[in-house]
Design a protein around this motif. Structure first.
Motif, PDB file in Angstrom:
ATOM      1  N   ILE A  76       6.124  -6.065  10.713  1.00  0.00           N
ATOM      2  CA  ILE A  76       6.820  -6.681   9.577  1.00  0.00           C
ATOM      3  C   ILE A  76       7.062  -8.161   9.870  1.00  0.00           C
ATOM      4  O   ILE A  76       6.890  -9.011   8.994  1.00  0.00           O
ATOM      5  CB  ILE A  76       8.127  -5.927   9.258  1.00  0.00           C
ATOM      6  CG1 ILE A  76       7.802  -4.518   8.735  1.00  0.00           C
ATOM      7  CG2 ILE A  76       8.975  -6.701   8.249  1.00  0.00           C
ATOM      8  CD1 ILE A  76       9.017  -3.596   8.631  1.00  0.00           C
ATOM      9  N   ASP A  77       7.449  -8.475  11.114  1.00  0.00           N
ATOM     10  CA  ASP A  77       7.650  -9.873  11.501  1.00  0.00           C
ATOM     11  C   ASP A  77       6.395 -10.705  11.246  1.00  0.00           C
ATOM     12  O   ASP A  77       6.480 -11.843  10.777  1.00  0.00           O
ATOM     13  CB  ASP A  77       7.988  -9.980  12.997  1.00  0.00           C
ATOM     14  CG  ASP A  77       9.351  -9.444  13.371  1.00  0.00           C
ATOM     15  OD1 ASP A  77      10.226  -9.295  12.486  1.00  0.00           O
ATOM     16  OD2 ASP A  77       9.542  -9.159  14.575  1.00  0.00           O
ATOM     17  N   LEU A  78       5.233 -10.152  11.567  1.00  0.00           N
ATOM     18  CA  LEU A  78       3.961 -10.879  11.435  1.00  0.00           C
ATOM     19  C   LEU A  78       3.484 -11.019   9.993  1.00  0.00           C
ATOM     20  O   LEU A  78       2.752 -11.946   9.672  1.00  0.00           O
ATOM     21  CB  LEU A  78       2.862 -10.150  12.224  1.00  0.00           C
ATOM     22  CG  LEU A  78       2.968 -10.159  13.737  1.00  0.00           C
ATOM     23  CD1 LEU A  78       1.930  -9.217  14.343  1.00  0.00           C
ATOM     24  CD2 LEU A  78       2.801 -11.572  14.272  1.00  0.00           C
ATOM     25  N   ALA A  79       3.880 -10.091   9.144  1.00  0.00           N
ATOM     26  CA  ALA A  79       3.326 -10.010   7.795  1.00  0.00           C
ATOM     27  C   ALA A  79       3.872 -11.096   6.866  1.00  0.00           C
ATOM     28  O   ALA A  79       5.004 -11.543   7.002  1.00  0.00           O
ATOM     29  CB  ALA A  79       3.619  -8.634   7.200  1.00  0.00           C
ATOM     30  N   ASP A  80       3.030 -11.453   5.892  1.00  0.00           N
ATOM     31  CA  ASP A  80       3.453 -12.351   4.825  1.00  0.00           C
ATOM     32  C   ASP A  80       4.161 -11.583   3.717  1.00  0.00           C
ATOM     33  O   ASP A  80       4.978 -12.147   2.998  1.00  0.00           O
ATOM     34  CB  ASP A  80       2.238 -13.066   4.226  1.00  0.00           C
ATOM     35  CG  ASP A  80       1.519 -13.925   5.253  1.00  0.00           C
ATOM     36  OD1 ASP A  80       2.194 -14.687   5.970  1.00  0.00           O
ATOM     37  OD2 ASP A  80       0.282 -13.811   5.348  1.00  0.00           O
ATOM     38  N   GLU A  81       3.817 -10.302   3.572  1.00  0.00           N
ATOM     39  CA  GLU A  81       4.427  -9.460   2.546  1.00  0.00           C
ATOM     40  C   GLU A  81       4.391  -8.002   2.997  1.00  0.00           C
ATOM     41  O   GLU A  81       3.666  -7.636   3.910  1.00  0.00           O
ATOM     42  CB  GLU A  81       3.736  -9.619   1.200  1.00  0.00           C
ATOM     43  CG  GLU A  81       2.294  -9.174   1.182  1.00  0.00           C
ATOM     44  CD  GLU A  81       1.658  -9.305  -0.190  1.00  0.00           C
ATOM     45  OE1 GLU A  81       2.335  -9.083  -1.203  1.00  0.00           O
ATOM     46  OE2 GLU A  81       0.455  -9.610  -0.238  1.00  0.00           O
ATOM     47  N   VAL A  82       5.179  -7.188   2.315  1.00  0.00           N
ATOM     48  CA  VAL A  82       5.321  -5.771   2.639  1.00  0.00           C
ATOM     49  C   VAL A  82       4.915  -4.956   1.415  1.00  0.00           C
ATOM     50  O   VAL A  82       5.327  -5.270   0.299  1.00  0.00           O
ATOM     51  CB  VAL A  82       6.784  -5.451   3.031  1.00  0.00           C
ATOM     52  CG1 VAL A  82       6.974  -3.977   3.299  1.00  0.00           C
ATOM     53  CG2 VAL A  82       7.210  -6.289   4.231  1.00  0.00           C
ATOM     54  N   LEU A  83       4.103  -3.932   1.645  1.00  0.00           N
ATOM     55  CA  LEU A  83       3.753  -3.001   0.574  1.00  0.00           C
ATOM     56  C   LEU A  83       4.329  -1.639   0.930  1.00  0.00           C
ATOM     57  O   LEU A  83       3.967  -1.053   1.955  1.00  0.00           O
ATOM     58  CB  LEU A  83       2.240  -2.898   0.393  1.00  0.00           C
ATOM     59  CG  LEU A  83       1.777  -1.886  -0.663  1.00  0.00           C
ATOM     60  CD1 LEU A  83       2.344  -2.216  -2.047  1.00  0.00           C
ATOM     61  CD2 LEU A  83       0.254  -1.806  -0.698  1.00  0.00           C
ATOM     62  N   ILE A  84       5.235  -1.157   0.100  1.00  0.00           N
ATOM     63  CA  ILE A  84       5.832   0.161   0.290  1.00  0.00           C
ATOM     64  C   ILE A  84       4.939   1.175  -0.410  1.00  0.00           C
ATOM     65  O   ILE A  84       4.757   1.122  -1.622  1.00  0.00           O
ATOM     66  CB  ILE A  84       7.270   0.222  -0.285  1.00  0.00           C
ATOM     67  CG1 ILE A  84       8.144  -0.910   0.281  1.00  0.00           C
ATOM     68  CG2 ILE A  84       7.886   1.598  -0.028  1.00  0.00           C
ATOM     69  CD1 ILE A  84       8.269  -0.943   1.788  1.00  0.00           C
ATOM     70  N   VAL A  85       4.373   2.081   0.379  1.00  0.00           N
ATOM     71  CA  VAL A  85       3.527   3.147  -0.151  1.00  0.00           C
ATOM     72  C   VAL A  85       4.441   4.342  -0.377  1.00  0.00           C
ATOM     73  O   VAL A  85       4.888   4.982   0.567  1.00  0.00           O
ATOM     74  CB  VAL A  85       2.379   3.478   0.823  1.00  0.00           C
ATOM     75  CG1 VAL A  85       1.514   4.598   0.273  1.00  0.00           C
ATOM     76  CG2 VAL A  85       1.549   2.223   1.094  1.00  0.00           C
ATOM     77  N   ASN A  86       4.739   4.589  -1.648  1.00  0.00           N
ATOM     78  CA  ASN A  86       5.766   5.586  -1.989  1.00  0.00           C
ATOM     79  C   ASN A  86       5.335   6.473  -3.152  1.00  0.00           C
ATOM     80  O   ASN A  86       5.907   6.409  -4.237  1.00  0.00           O
ATOM     81  CB  ASN A  86       7.094   4.889  -2.296  1.00  0.00           C
ATOM     82  CG  ASN A  86       7.014   3.947  -3.481  1.00  0.00           C
ATOM     83  OD1 ASN A  86       6.022   3.286  -3.706  1.00  0.00           O
ATOM     84  ND2 ASN A  86       8.087   3.898  -4.256  1.00  0.00           N
ATOM     85  N   PRO A  87       4.351   7.355  -2.925  1.00  0.00           N
ATOM     86  CA  PRO A  87       3.911   8.258  -3.998  1.00  0.00           C
ATOM     87  C   PRO A  87       5.079   9.033  -4.589  1.00  0.00           C
ATOM     88  O   PRO A  87       5.944   9.524  -3.855  1.00  0.00           O
ATOM     89  CB  PRO A  87       2.935   9.198  -3.302  1.00  0.00           C
ATOM     90  CG  PRO A  87       2.471   8.450  -2.103  1.00  0.00           C
ATOM     91  CD  PRO A  87       3.636   7.599  -1.682  1.00  0.00           C
ATOM     92  N   GLY A  88       5.112   9.102  -5.899  1.00  0.00           N
ATOM     93  CA  GLY A  88       6.197   9.801  -6.575  1.00  0.00           C
ATOM     94  C   GLY A  88       7.537   9.097  -6.460  1.00  0.00           C
ATOM     95  O   GLY A  88       8.562   9.660  -6.818  1.00  0.00           O
ATOM     96  N   GLY A  89       7.548   7.876  -5.933  1.00  0.00           N
ATOM     97  CA  GLY A  89       8.795   7.143  -5.756  1.00  0.00           C
ATOM     98  C   GLY A  89       9.512   7.470  -4.460  1.00  0.00           C
ATOM     99  O   GLY A  89      10.599   6.951  -4.202  1.00  0.00           O
ATOM    100  N   TYR A  90       8.910   8.307  -3.606  1.00  0.00           N
ATOM    101  CA  TYR A  90       9.565   8.757  -2.380  1.00  0.00           C
ATOM    102  C   TYR A  90       9.778   7.622  -1.390  1.00  0.00           C
ATOM    103  O   TYR A  90       8.841   6.896  -1.053  1.00  0.00           O
ATOM    104  CB  TYR A  90       8.733   9.854  -1.697  1.00  0.00           C
ATOM    105  CG  TYR A  90       9.328  10.296  -0.387  1.00  0.00           C
ATOM    106  CD1 TYR A  90      10.350  11.231  -0.365  1.00  0.00           C
ATOM    107  CD2 TYR A  90       8.903   9.752   0.811  1.00  0.00           C
ATOM    108  CE1 TYR A  90      10.920  11.622   0.841  1.00  0.00           C
ATOM    109  CE2 TYR A  90       9.463  10.137   2.010  1.00  0.00           C
ATOM    110  CZ  TYR A  90      10.471  11.063   2.016  1.00  0.00           C
ATOM    111  OH  TYR A  90      11.044  11.440   3.207  1.00  0.00           O
ATOM    112  N   ILE A  91      11.017   7.476  -0.932  1.00  0.00           N
ATOM    113  CA  ILE A  91      11.352   6.545   0.145  1.00  0.00           C
ATOM    114  C   ILE A  91      12.309   7.275   1.079  1.00  0.00           C
ATOM    115  O   ILE A  91      13.433   7.603   0.695  1.00  0.00           O
ATOM    116  CB  ILE A  91      12.004   5.256  -0.394  1.00  0.00           C
ATOM    117  CG1 ILE A  91      11.010   4.508  -1.281  1.00  0.00           C
ATOM    118  CG2 ILE A  91      12.475   4.376   0.761  1.00  0.00           C
ATOM    119  CD1 ILE A  91      11.577   3.278  -1.955  1.00  0.00           C
TER     120      ILE A  91
END
Length: 123
Positions: A76-91
């Motif tokens: 996450i520190d290295l990334a420019d952005e974050v993509l949350i992969v959350n099928p069905g809205g699951y987190i």
């Protein structure tokens, strides 16, 4: 005299995938689409939901999970952005923690699905 790095050369954006490994296929699909879109993808490197000798022992599995969680925060520190992969809205709890961490760093966050739209958001 050593040559200076060329700071005018741009690199593709780096995106880190976050989400439950219970949705391993969805993580792989997101990785594919982000790669084809020209992004450098950082993603979970192993699926502890699947049996493997490296995490067969419960004590070792818990230590490894802690190490992997820390490693993912460094991604996450290295990334420019974050993509949350959350099928069905699951987190789940781990992903929620990663979202909180990314927000604390001011990272832009995208979601593959609207949050909380399906499965129980815990878990």
């Amino acid at each position: 005299m050593p040559r200076q790095a060329d700071t005018t050369t741009s690199r593709p954006p780096i995106v880190v995938l976050c989400g439950s490994t219970r949705h391993w296929d969805a993580l792989a699909e997101a990785n594919l689409y982000e790669t084809v879109a020209g992004r450098i993808v950082l993603a979970p490197g192993c699926n502890m939901q699947q049996p493997h000798p490296l995490w067969q022992d419960p004590e070792r599995a818990e230590r490894l999970k802690q190490q992997l969680d820390e490693l993912h925060r460094r991604k996450i520190d290295l990334a420019d952005e974050v993509l949350i992969v959350n099928p069905g809205g699951y987190i789940g709890d781990s992903t929620r923690s990663e979202i909180d961490y990314a927000r604390s760093l001011g990272k832009p966050i995208r979601y593959t699905h609207p949050a909380g739209s399906g499965e129980d958001a815990r878990g």
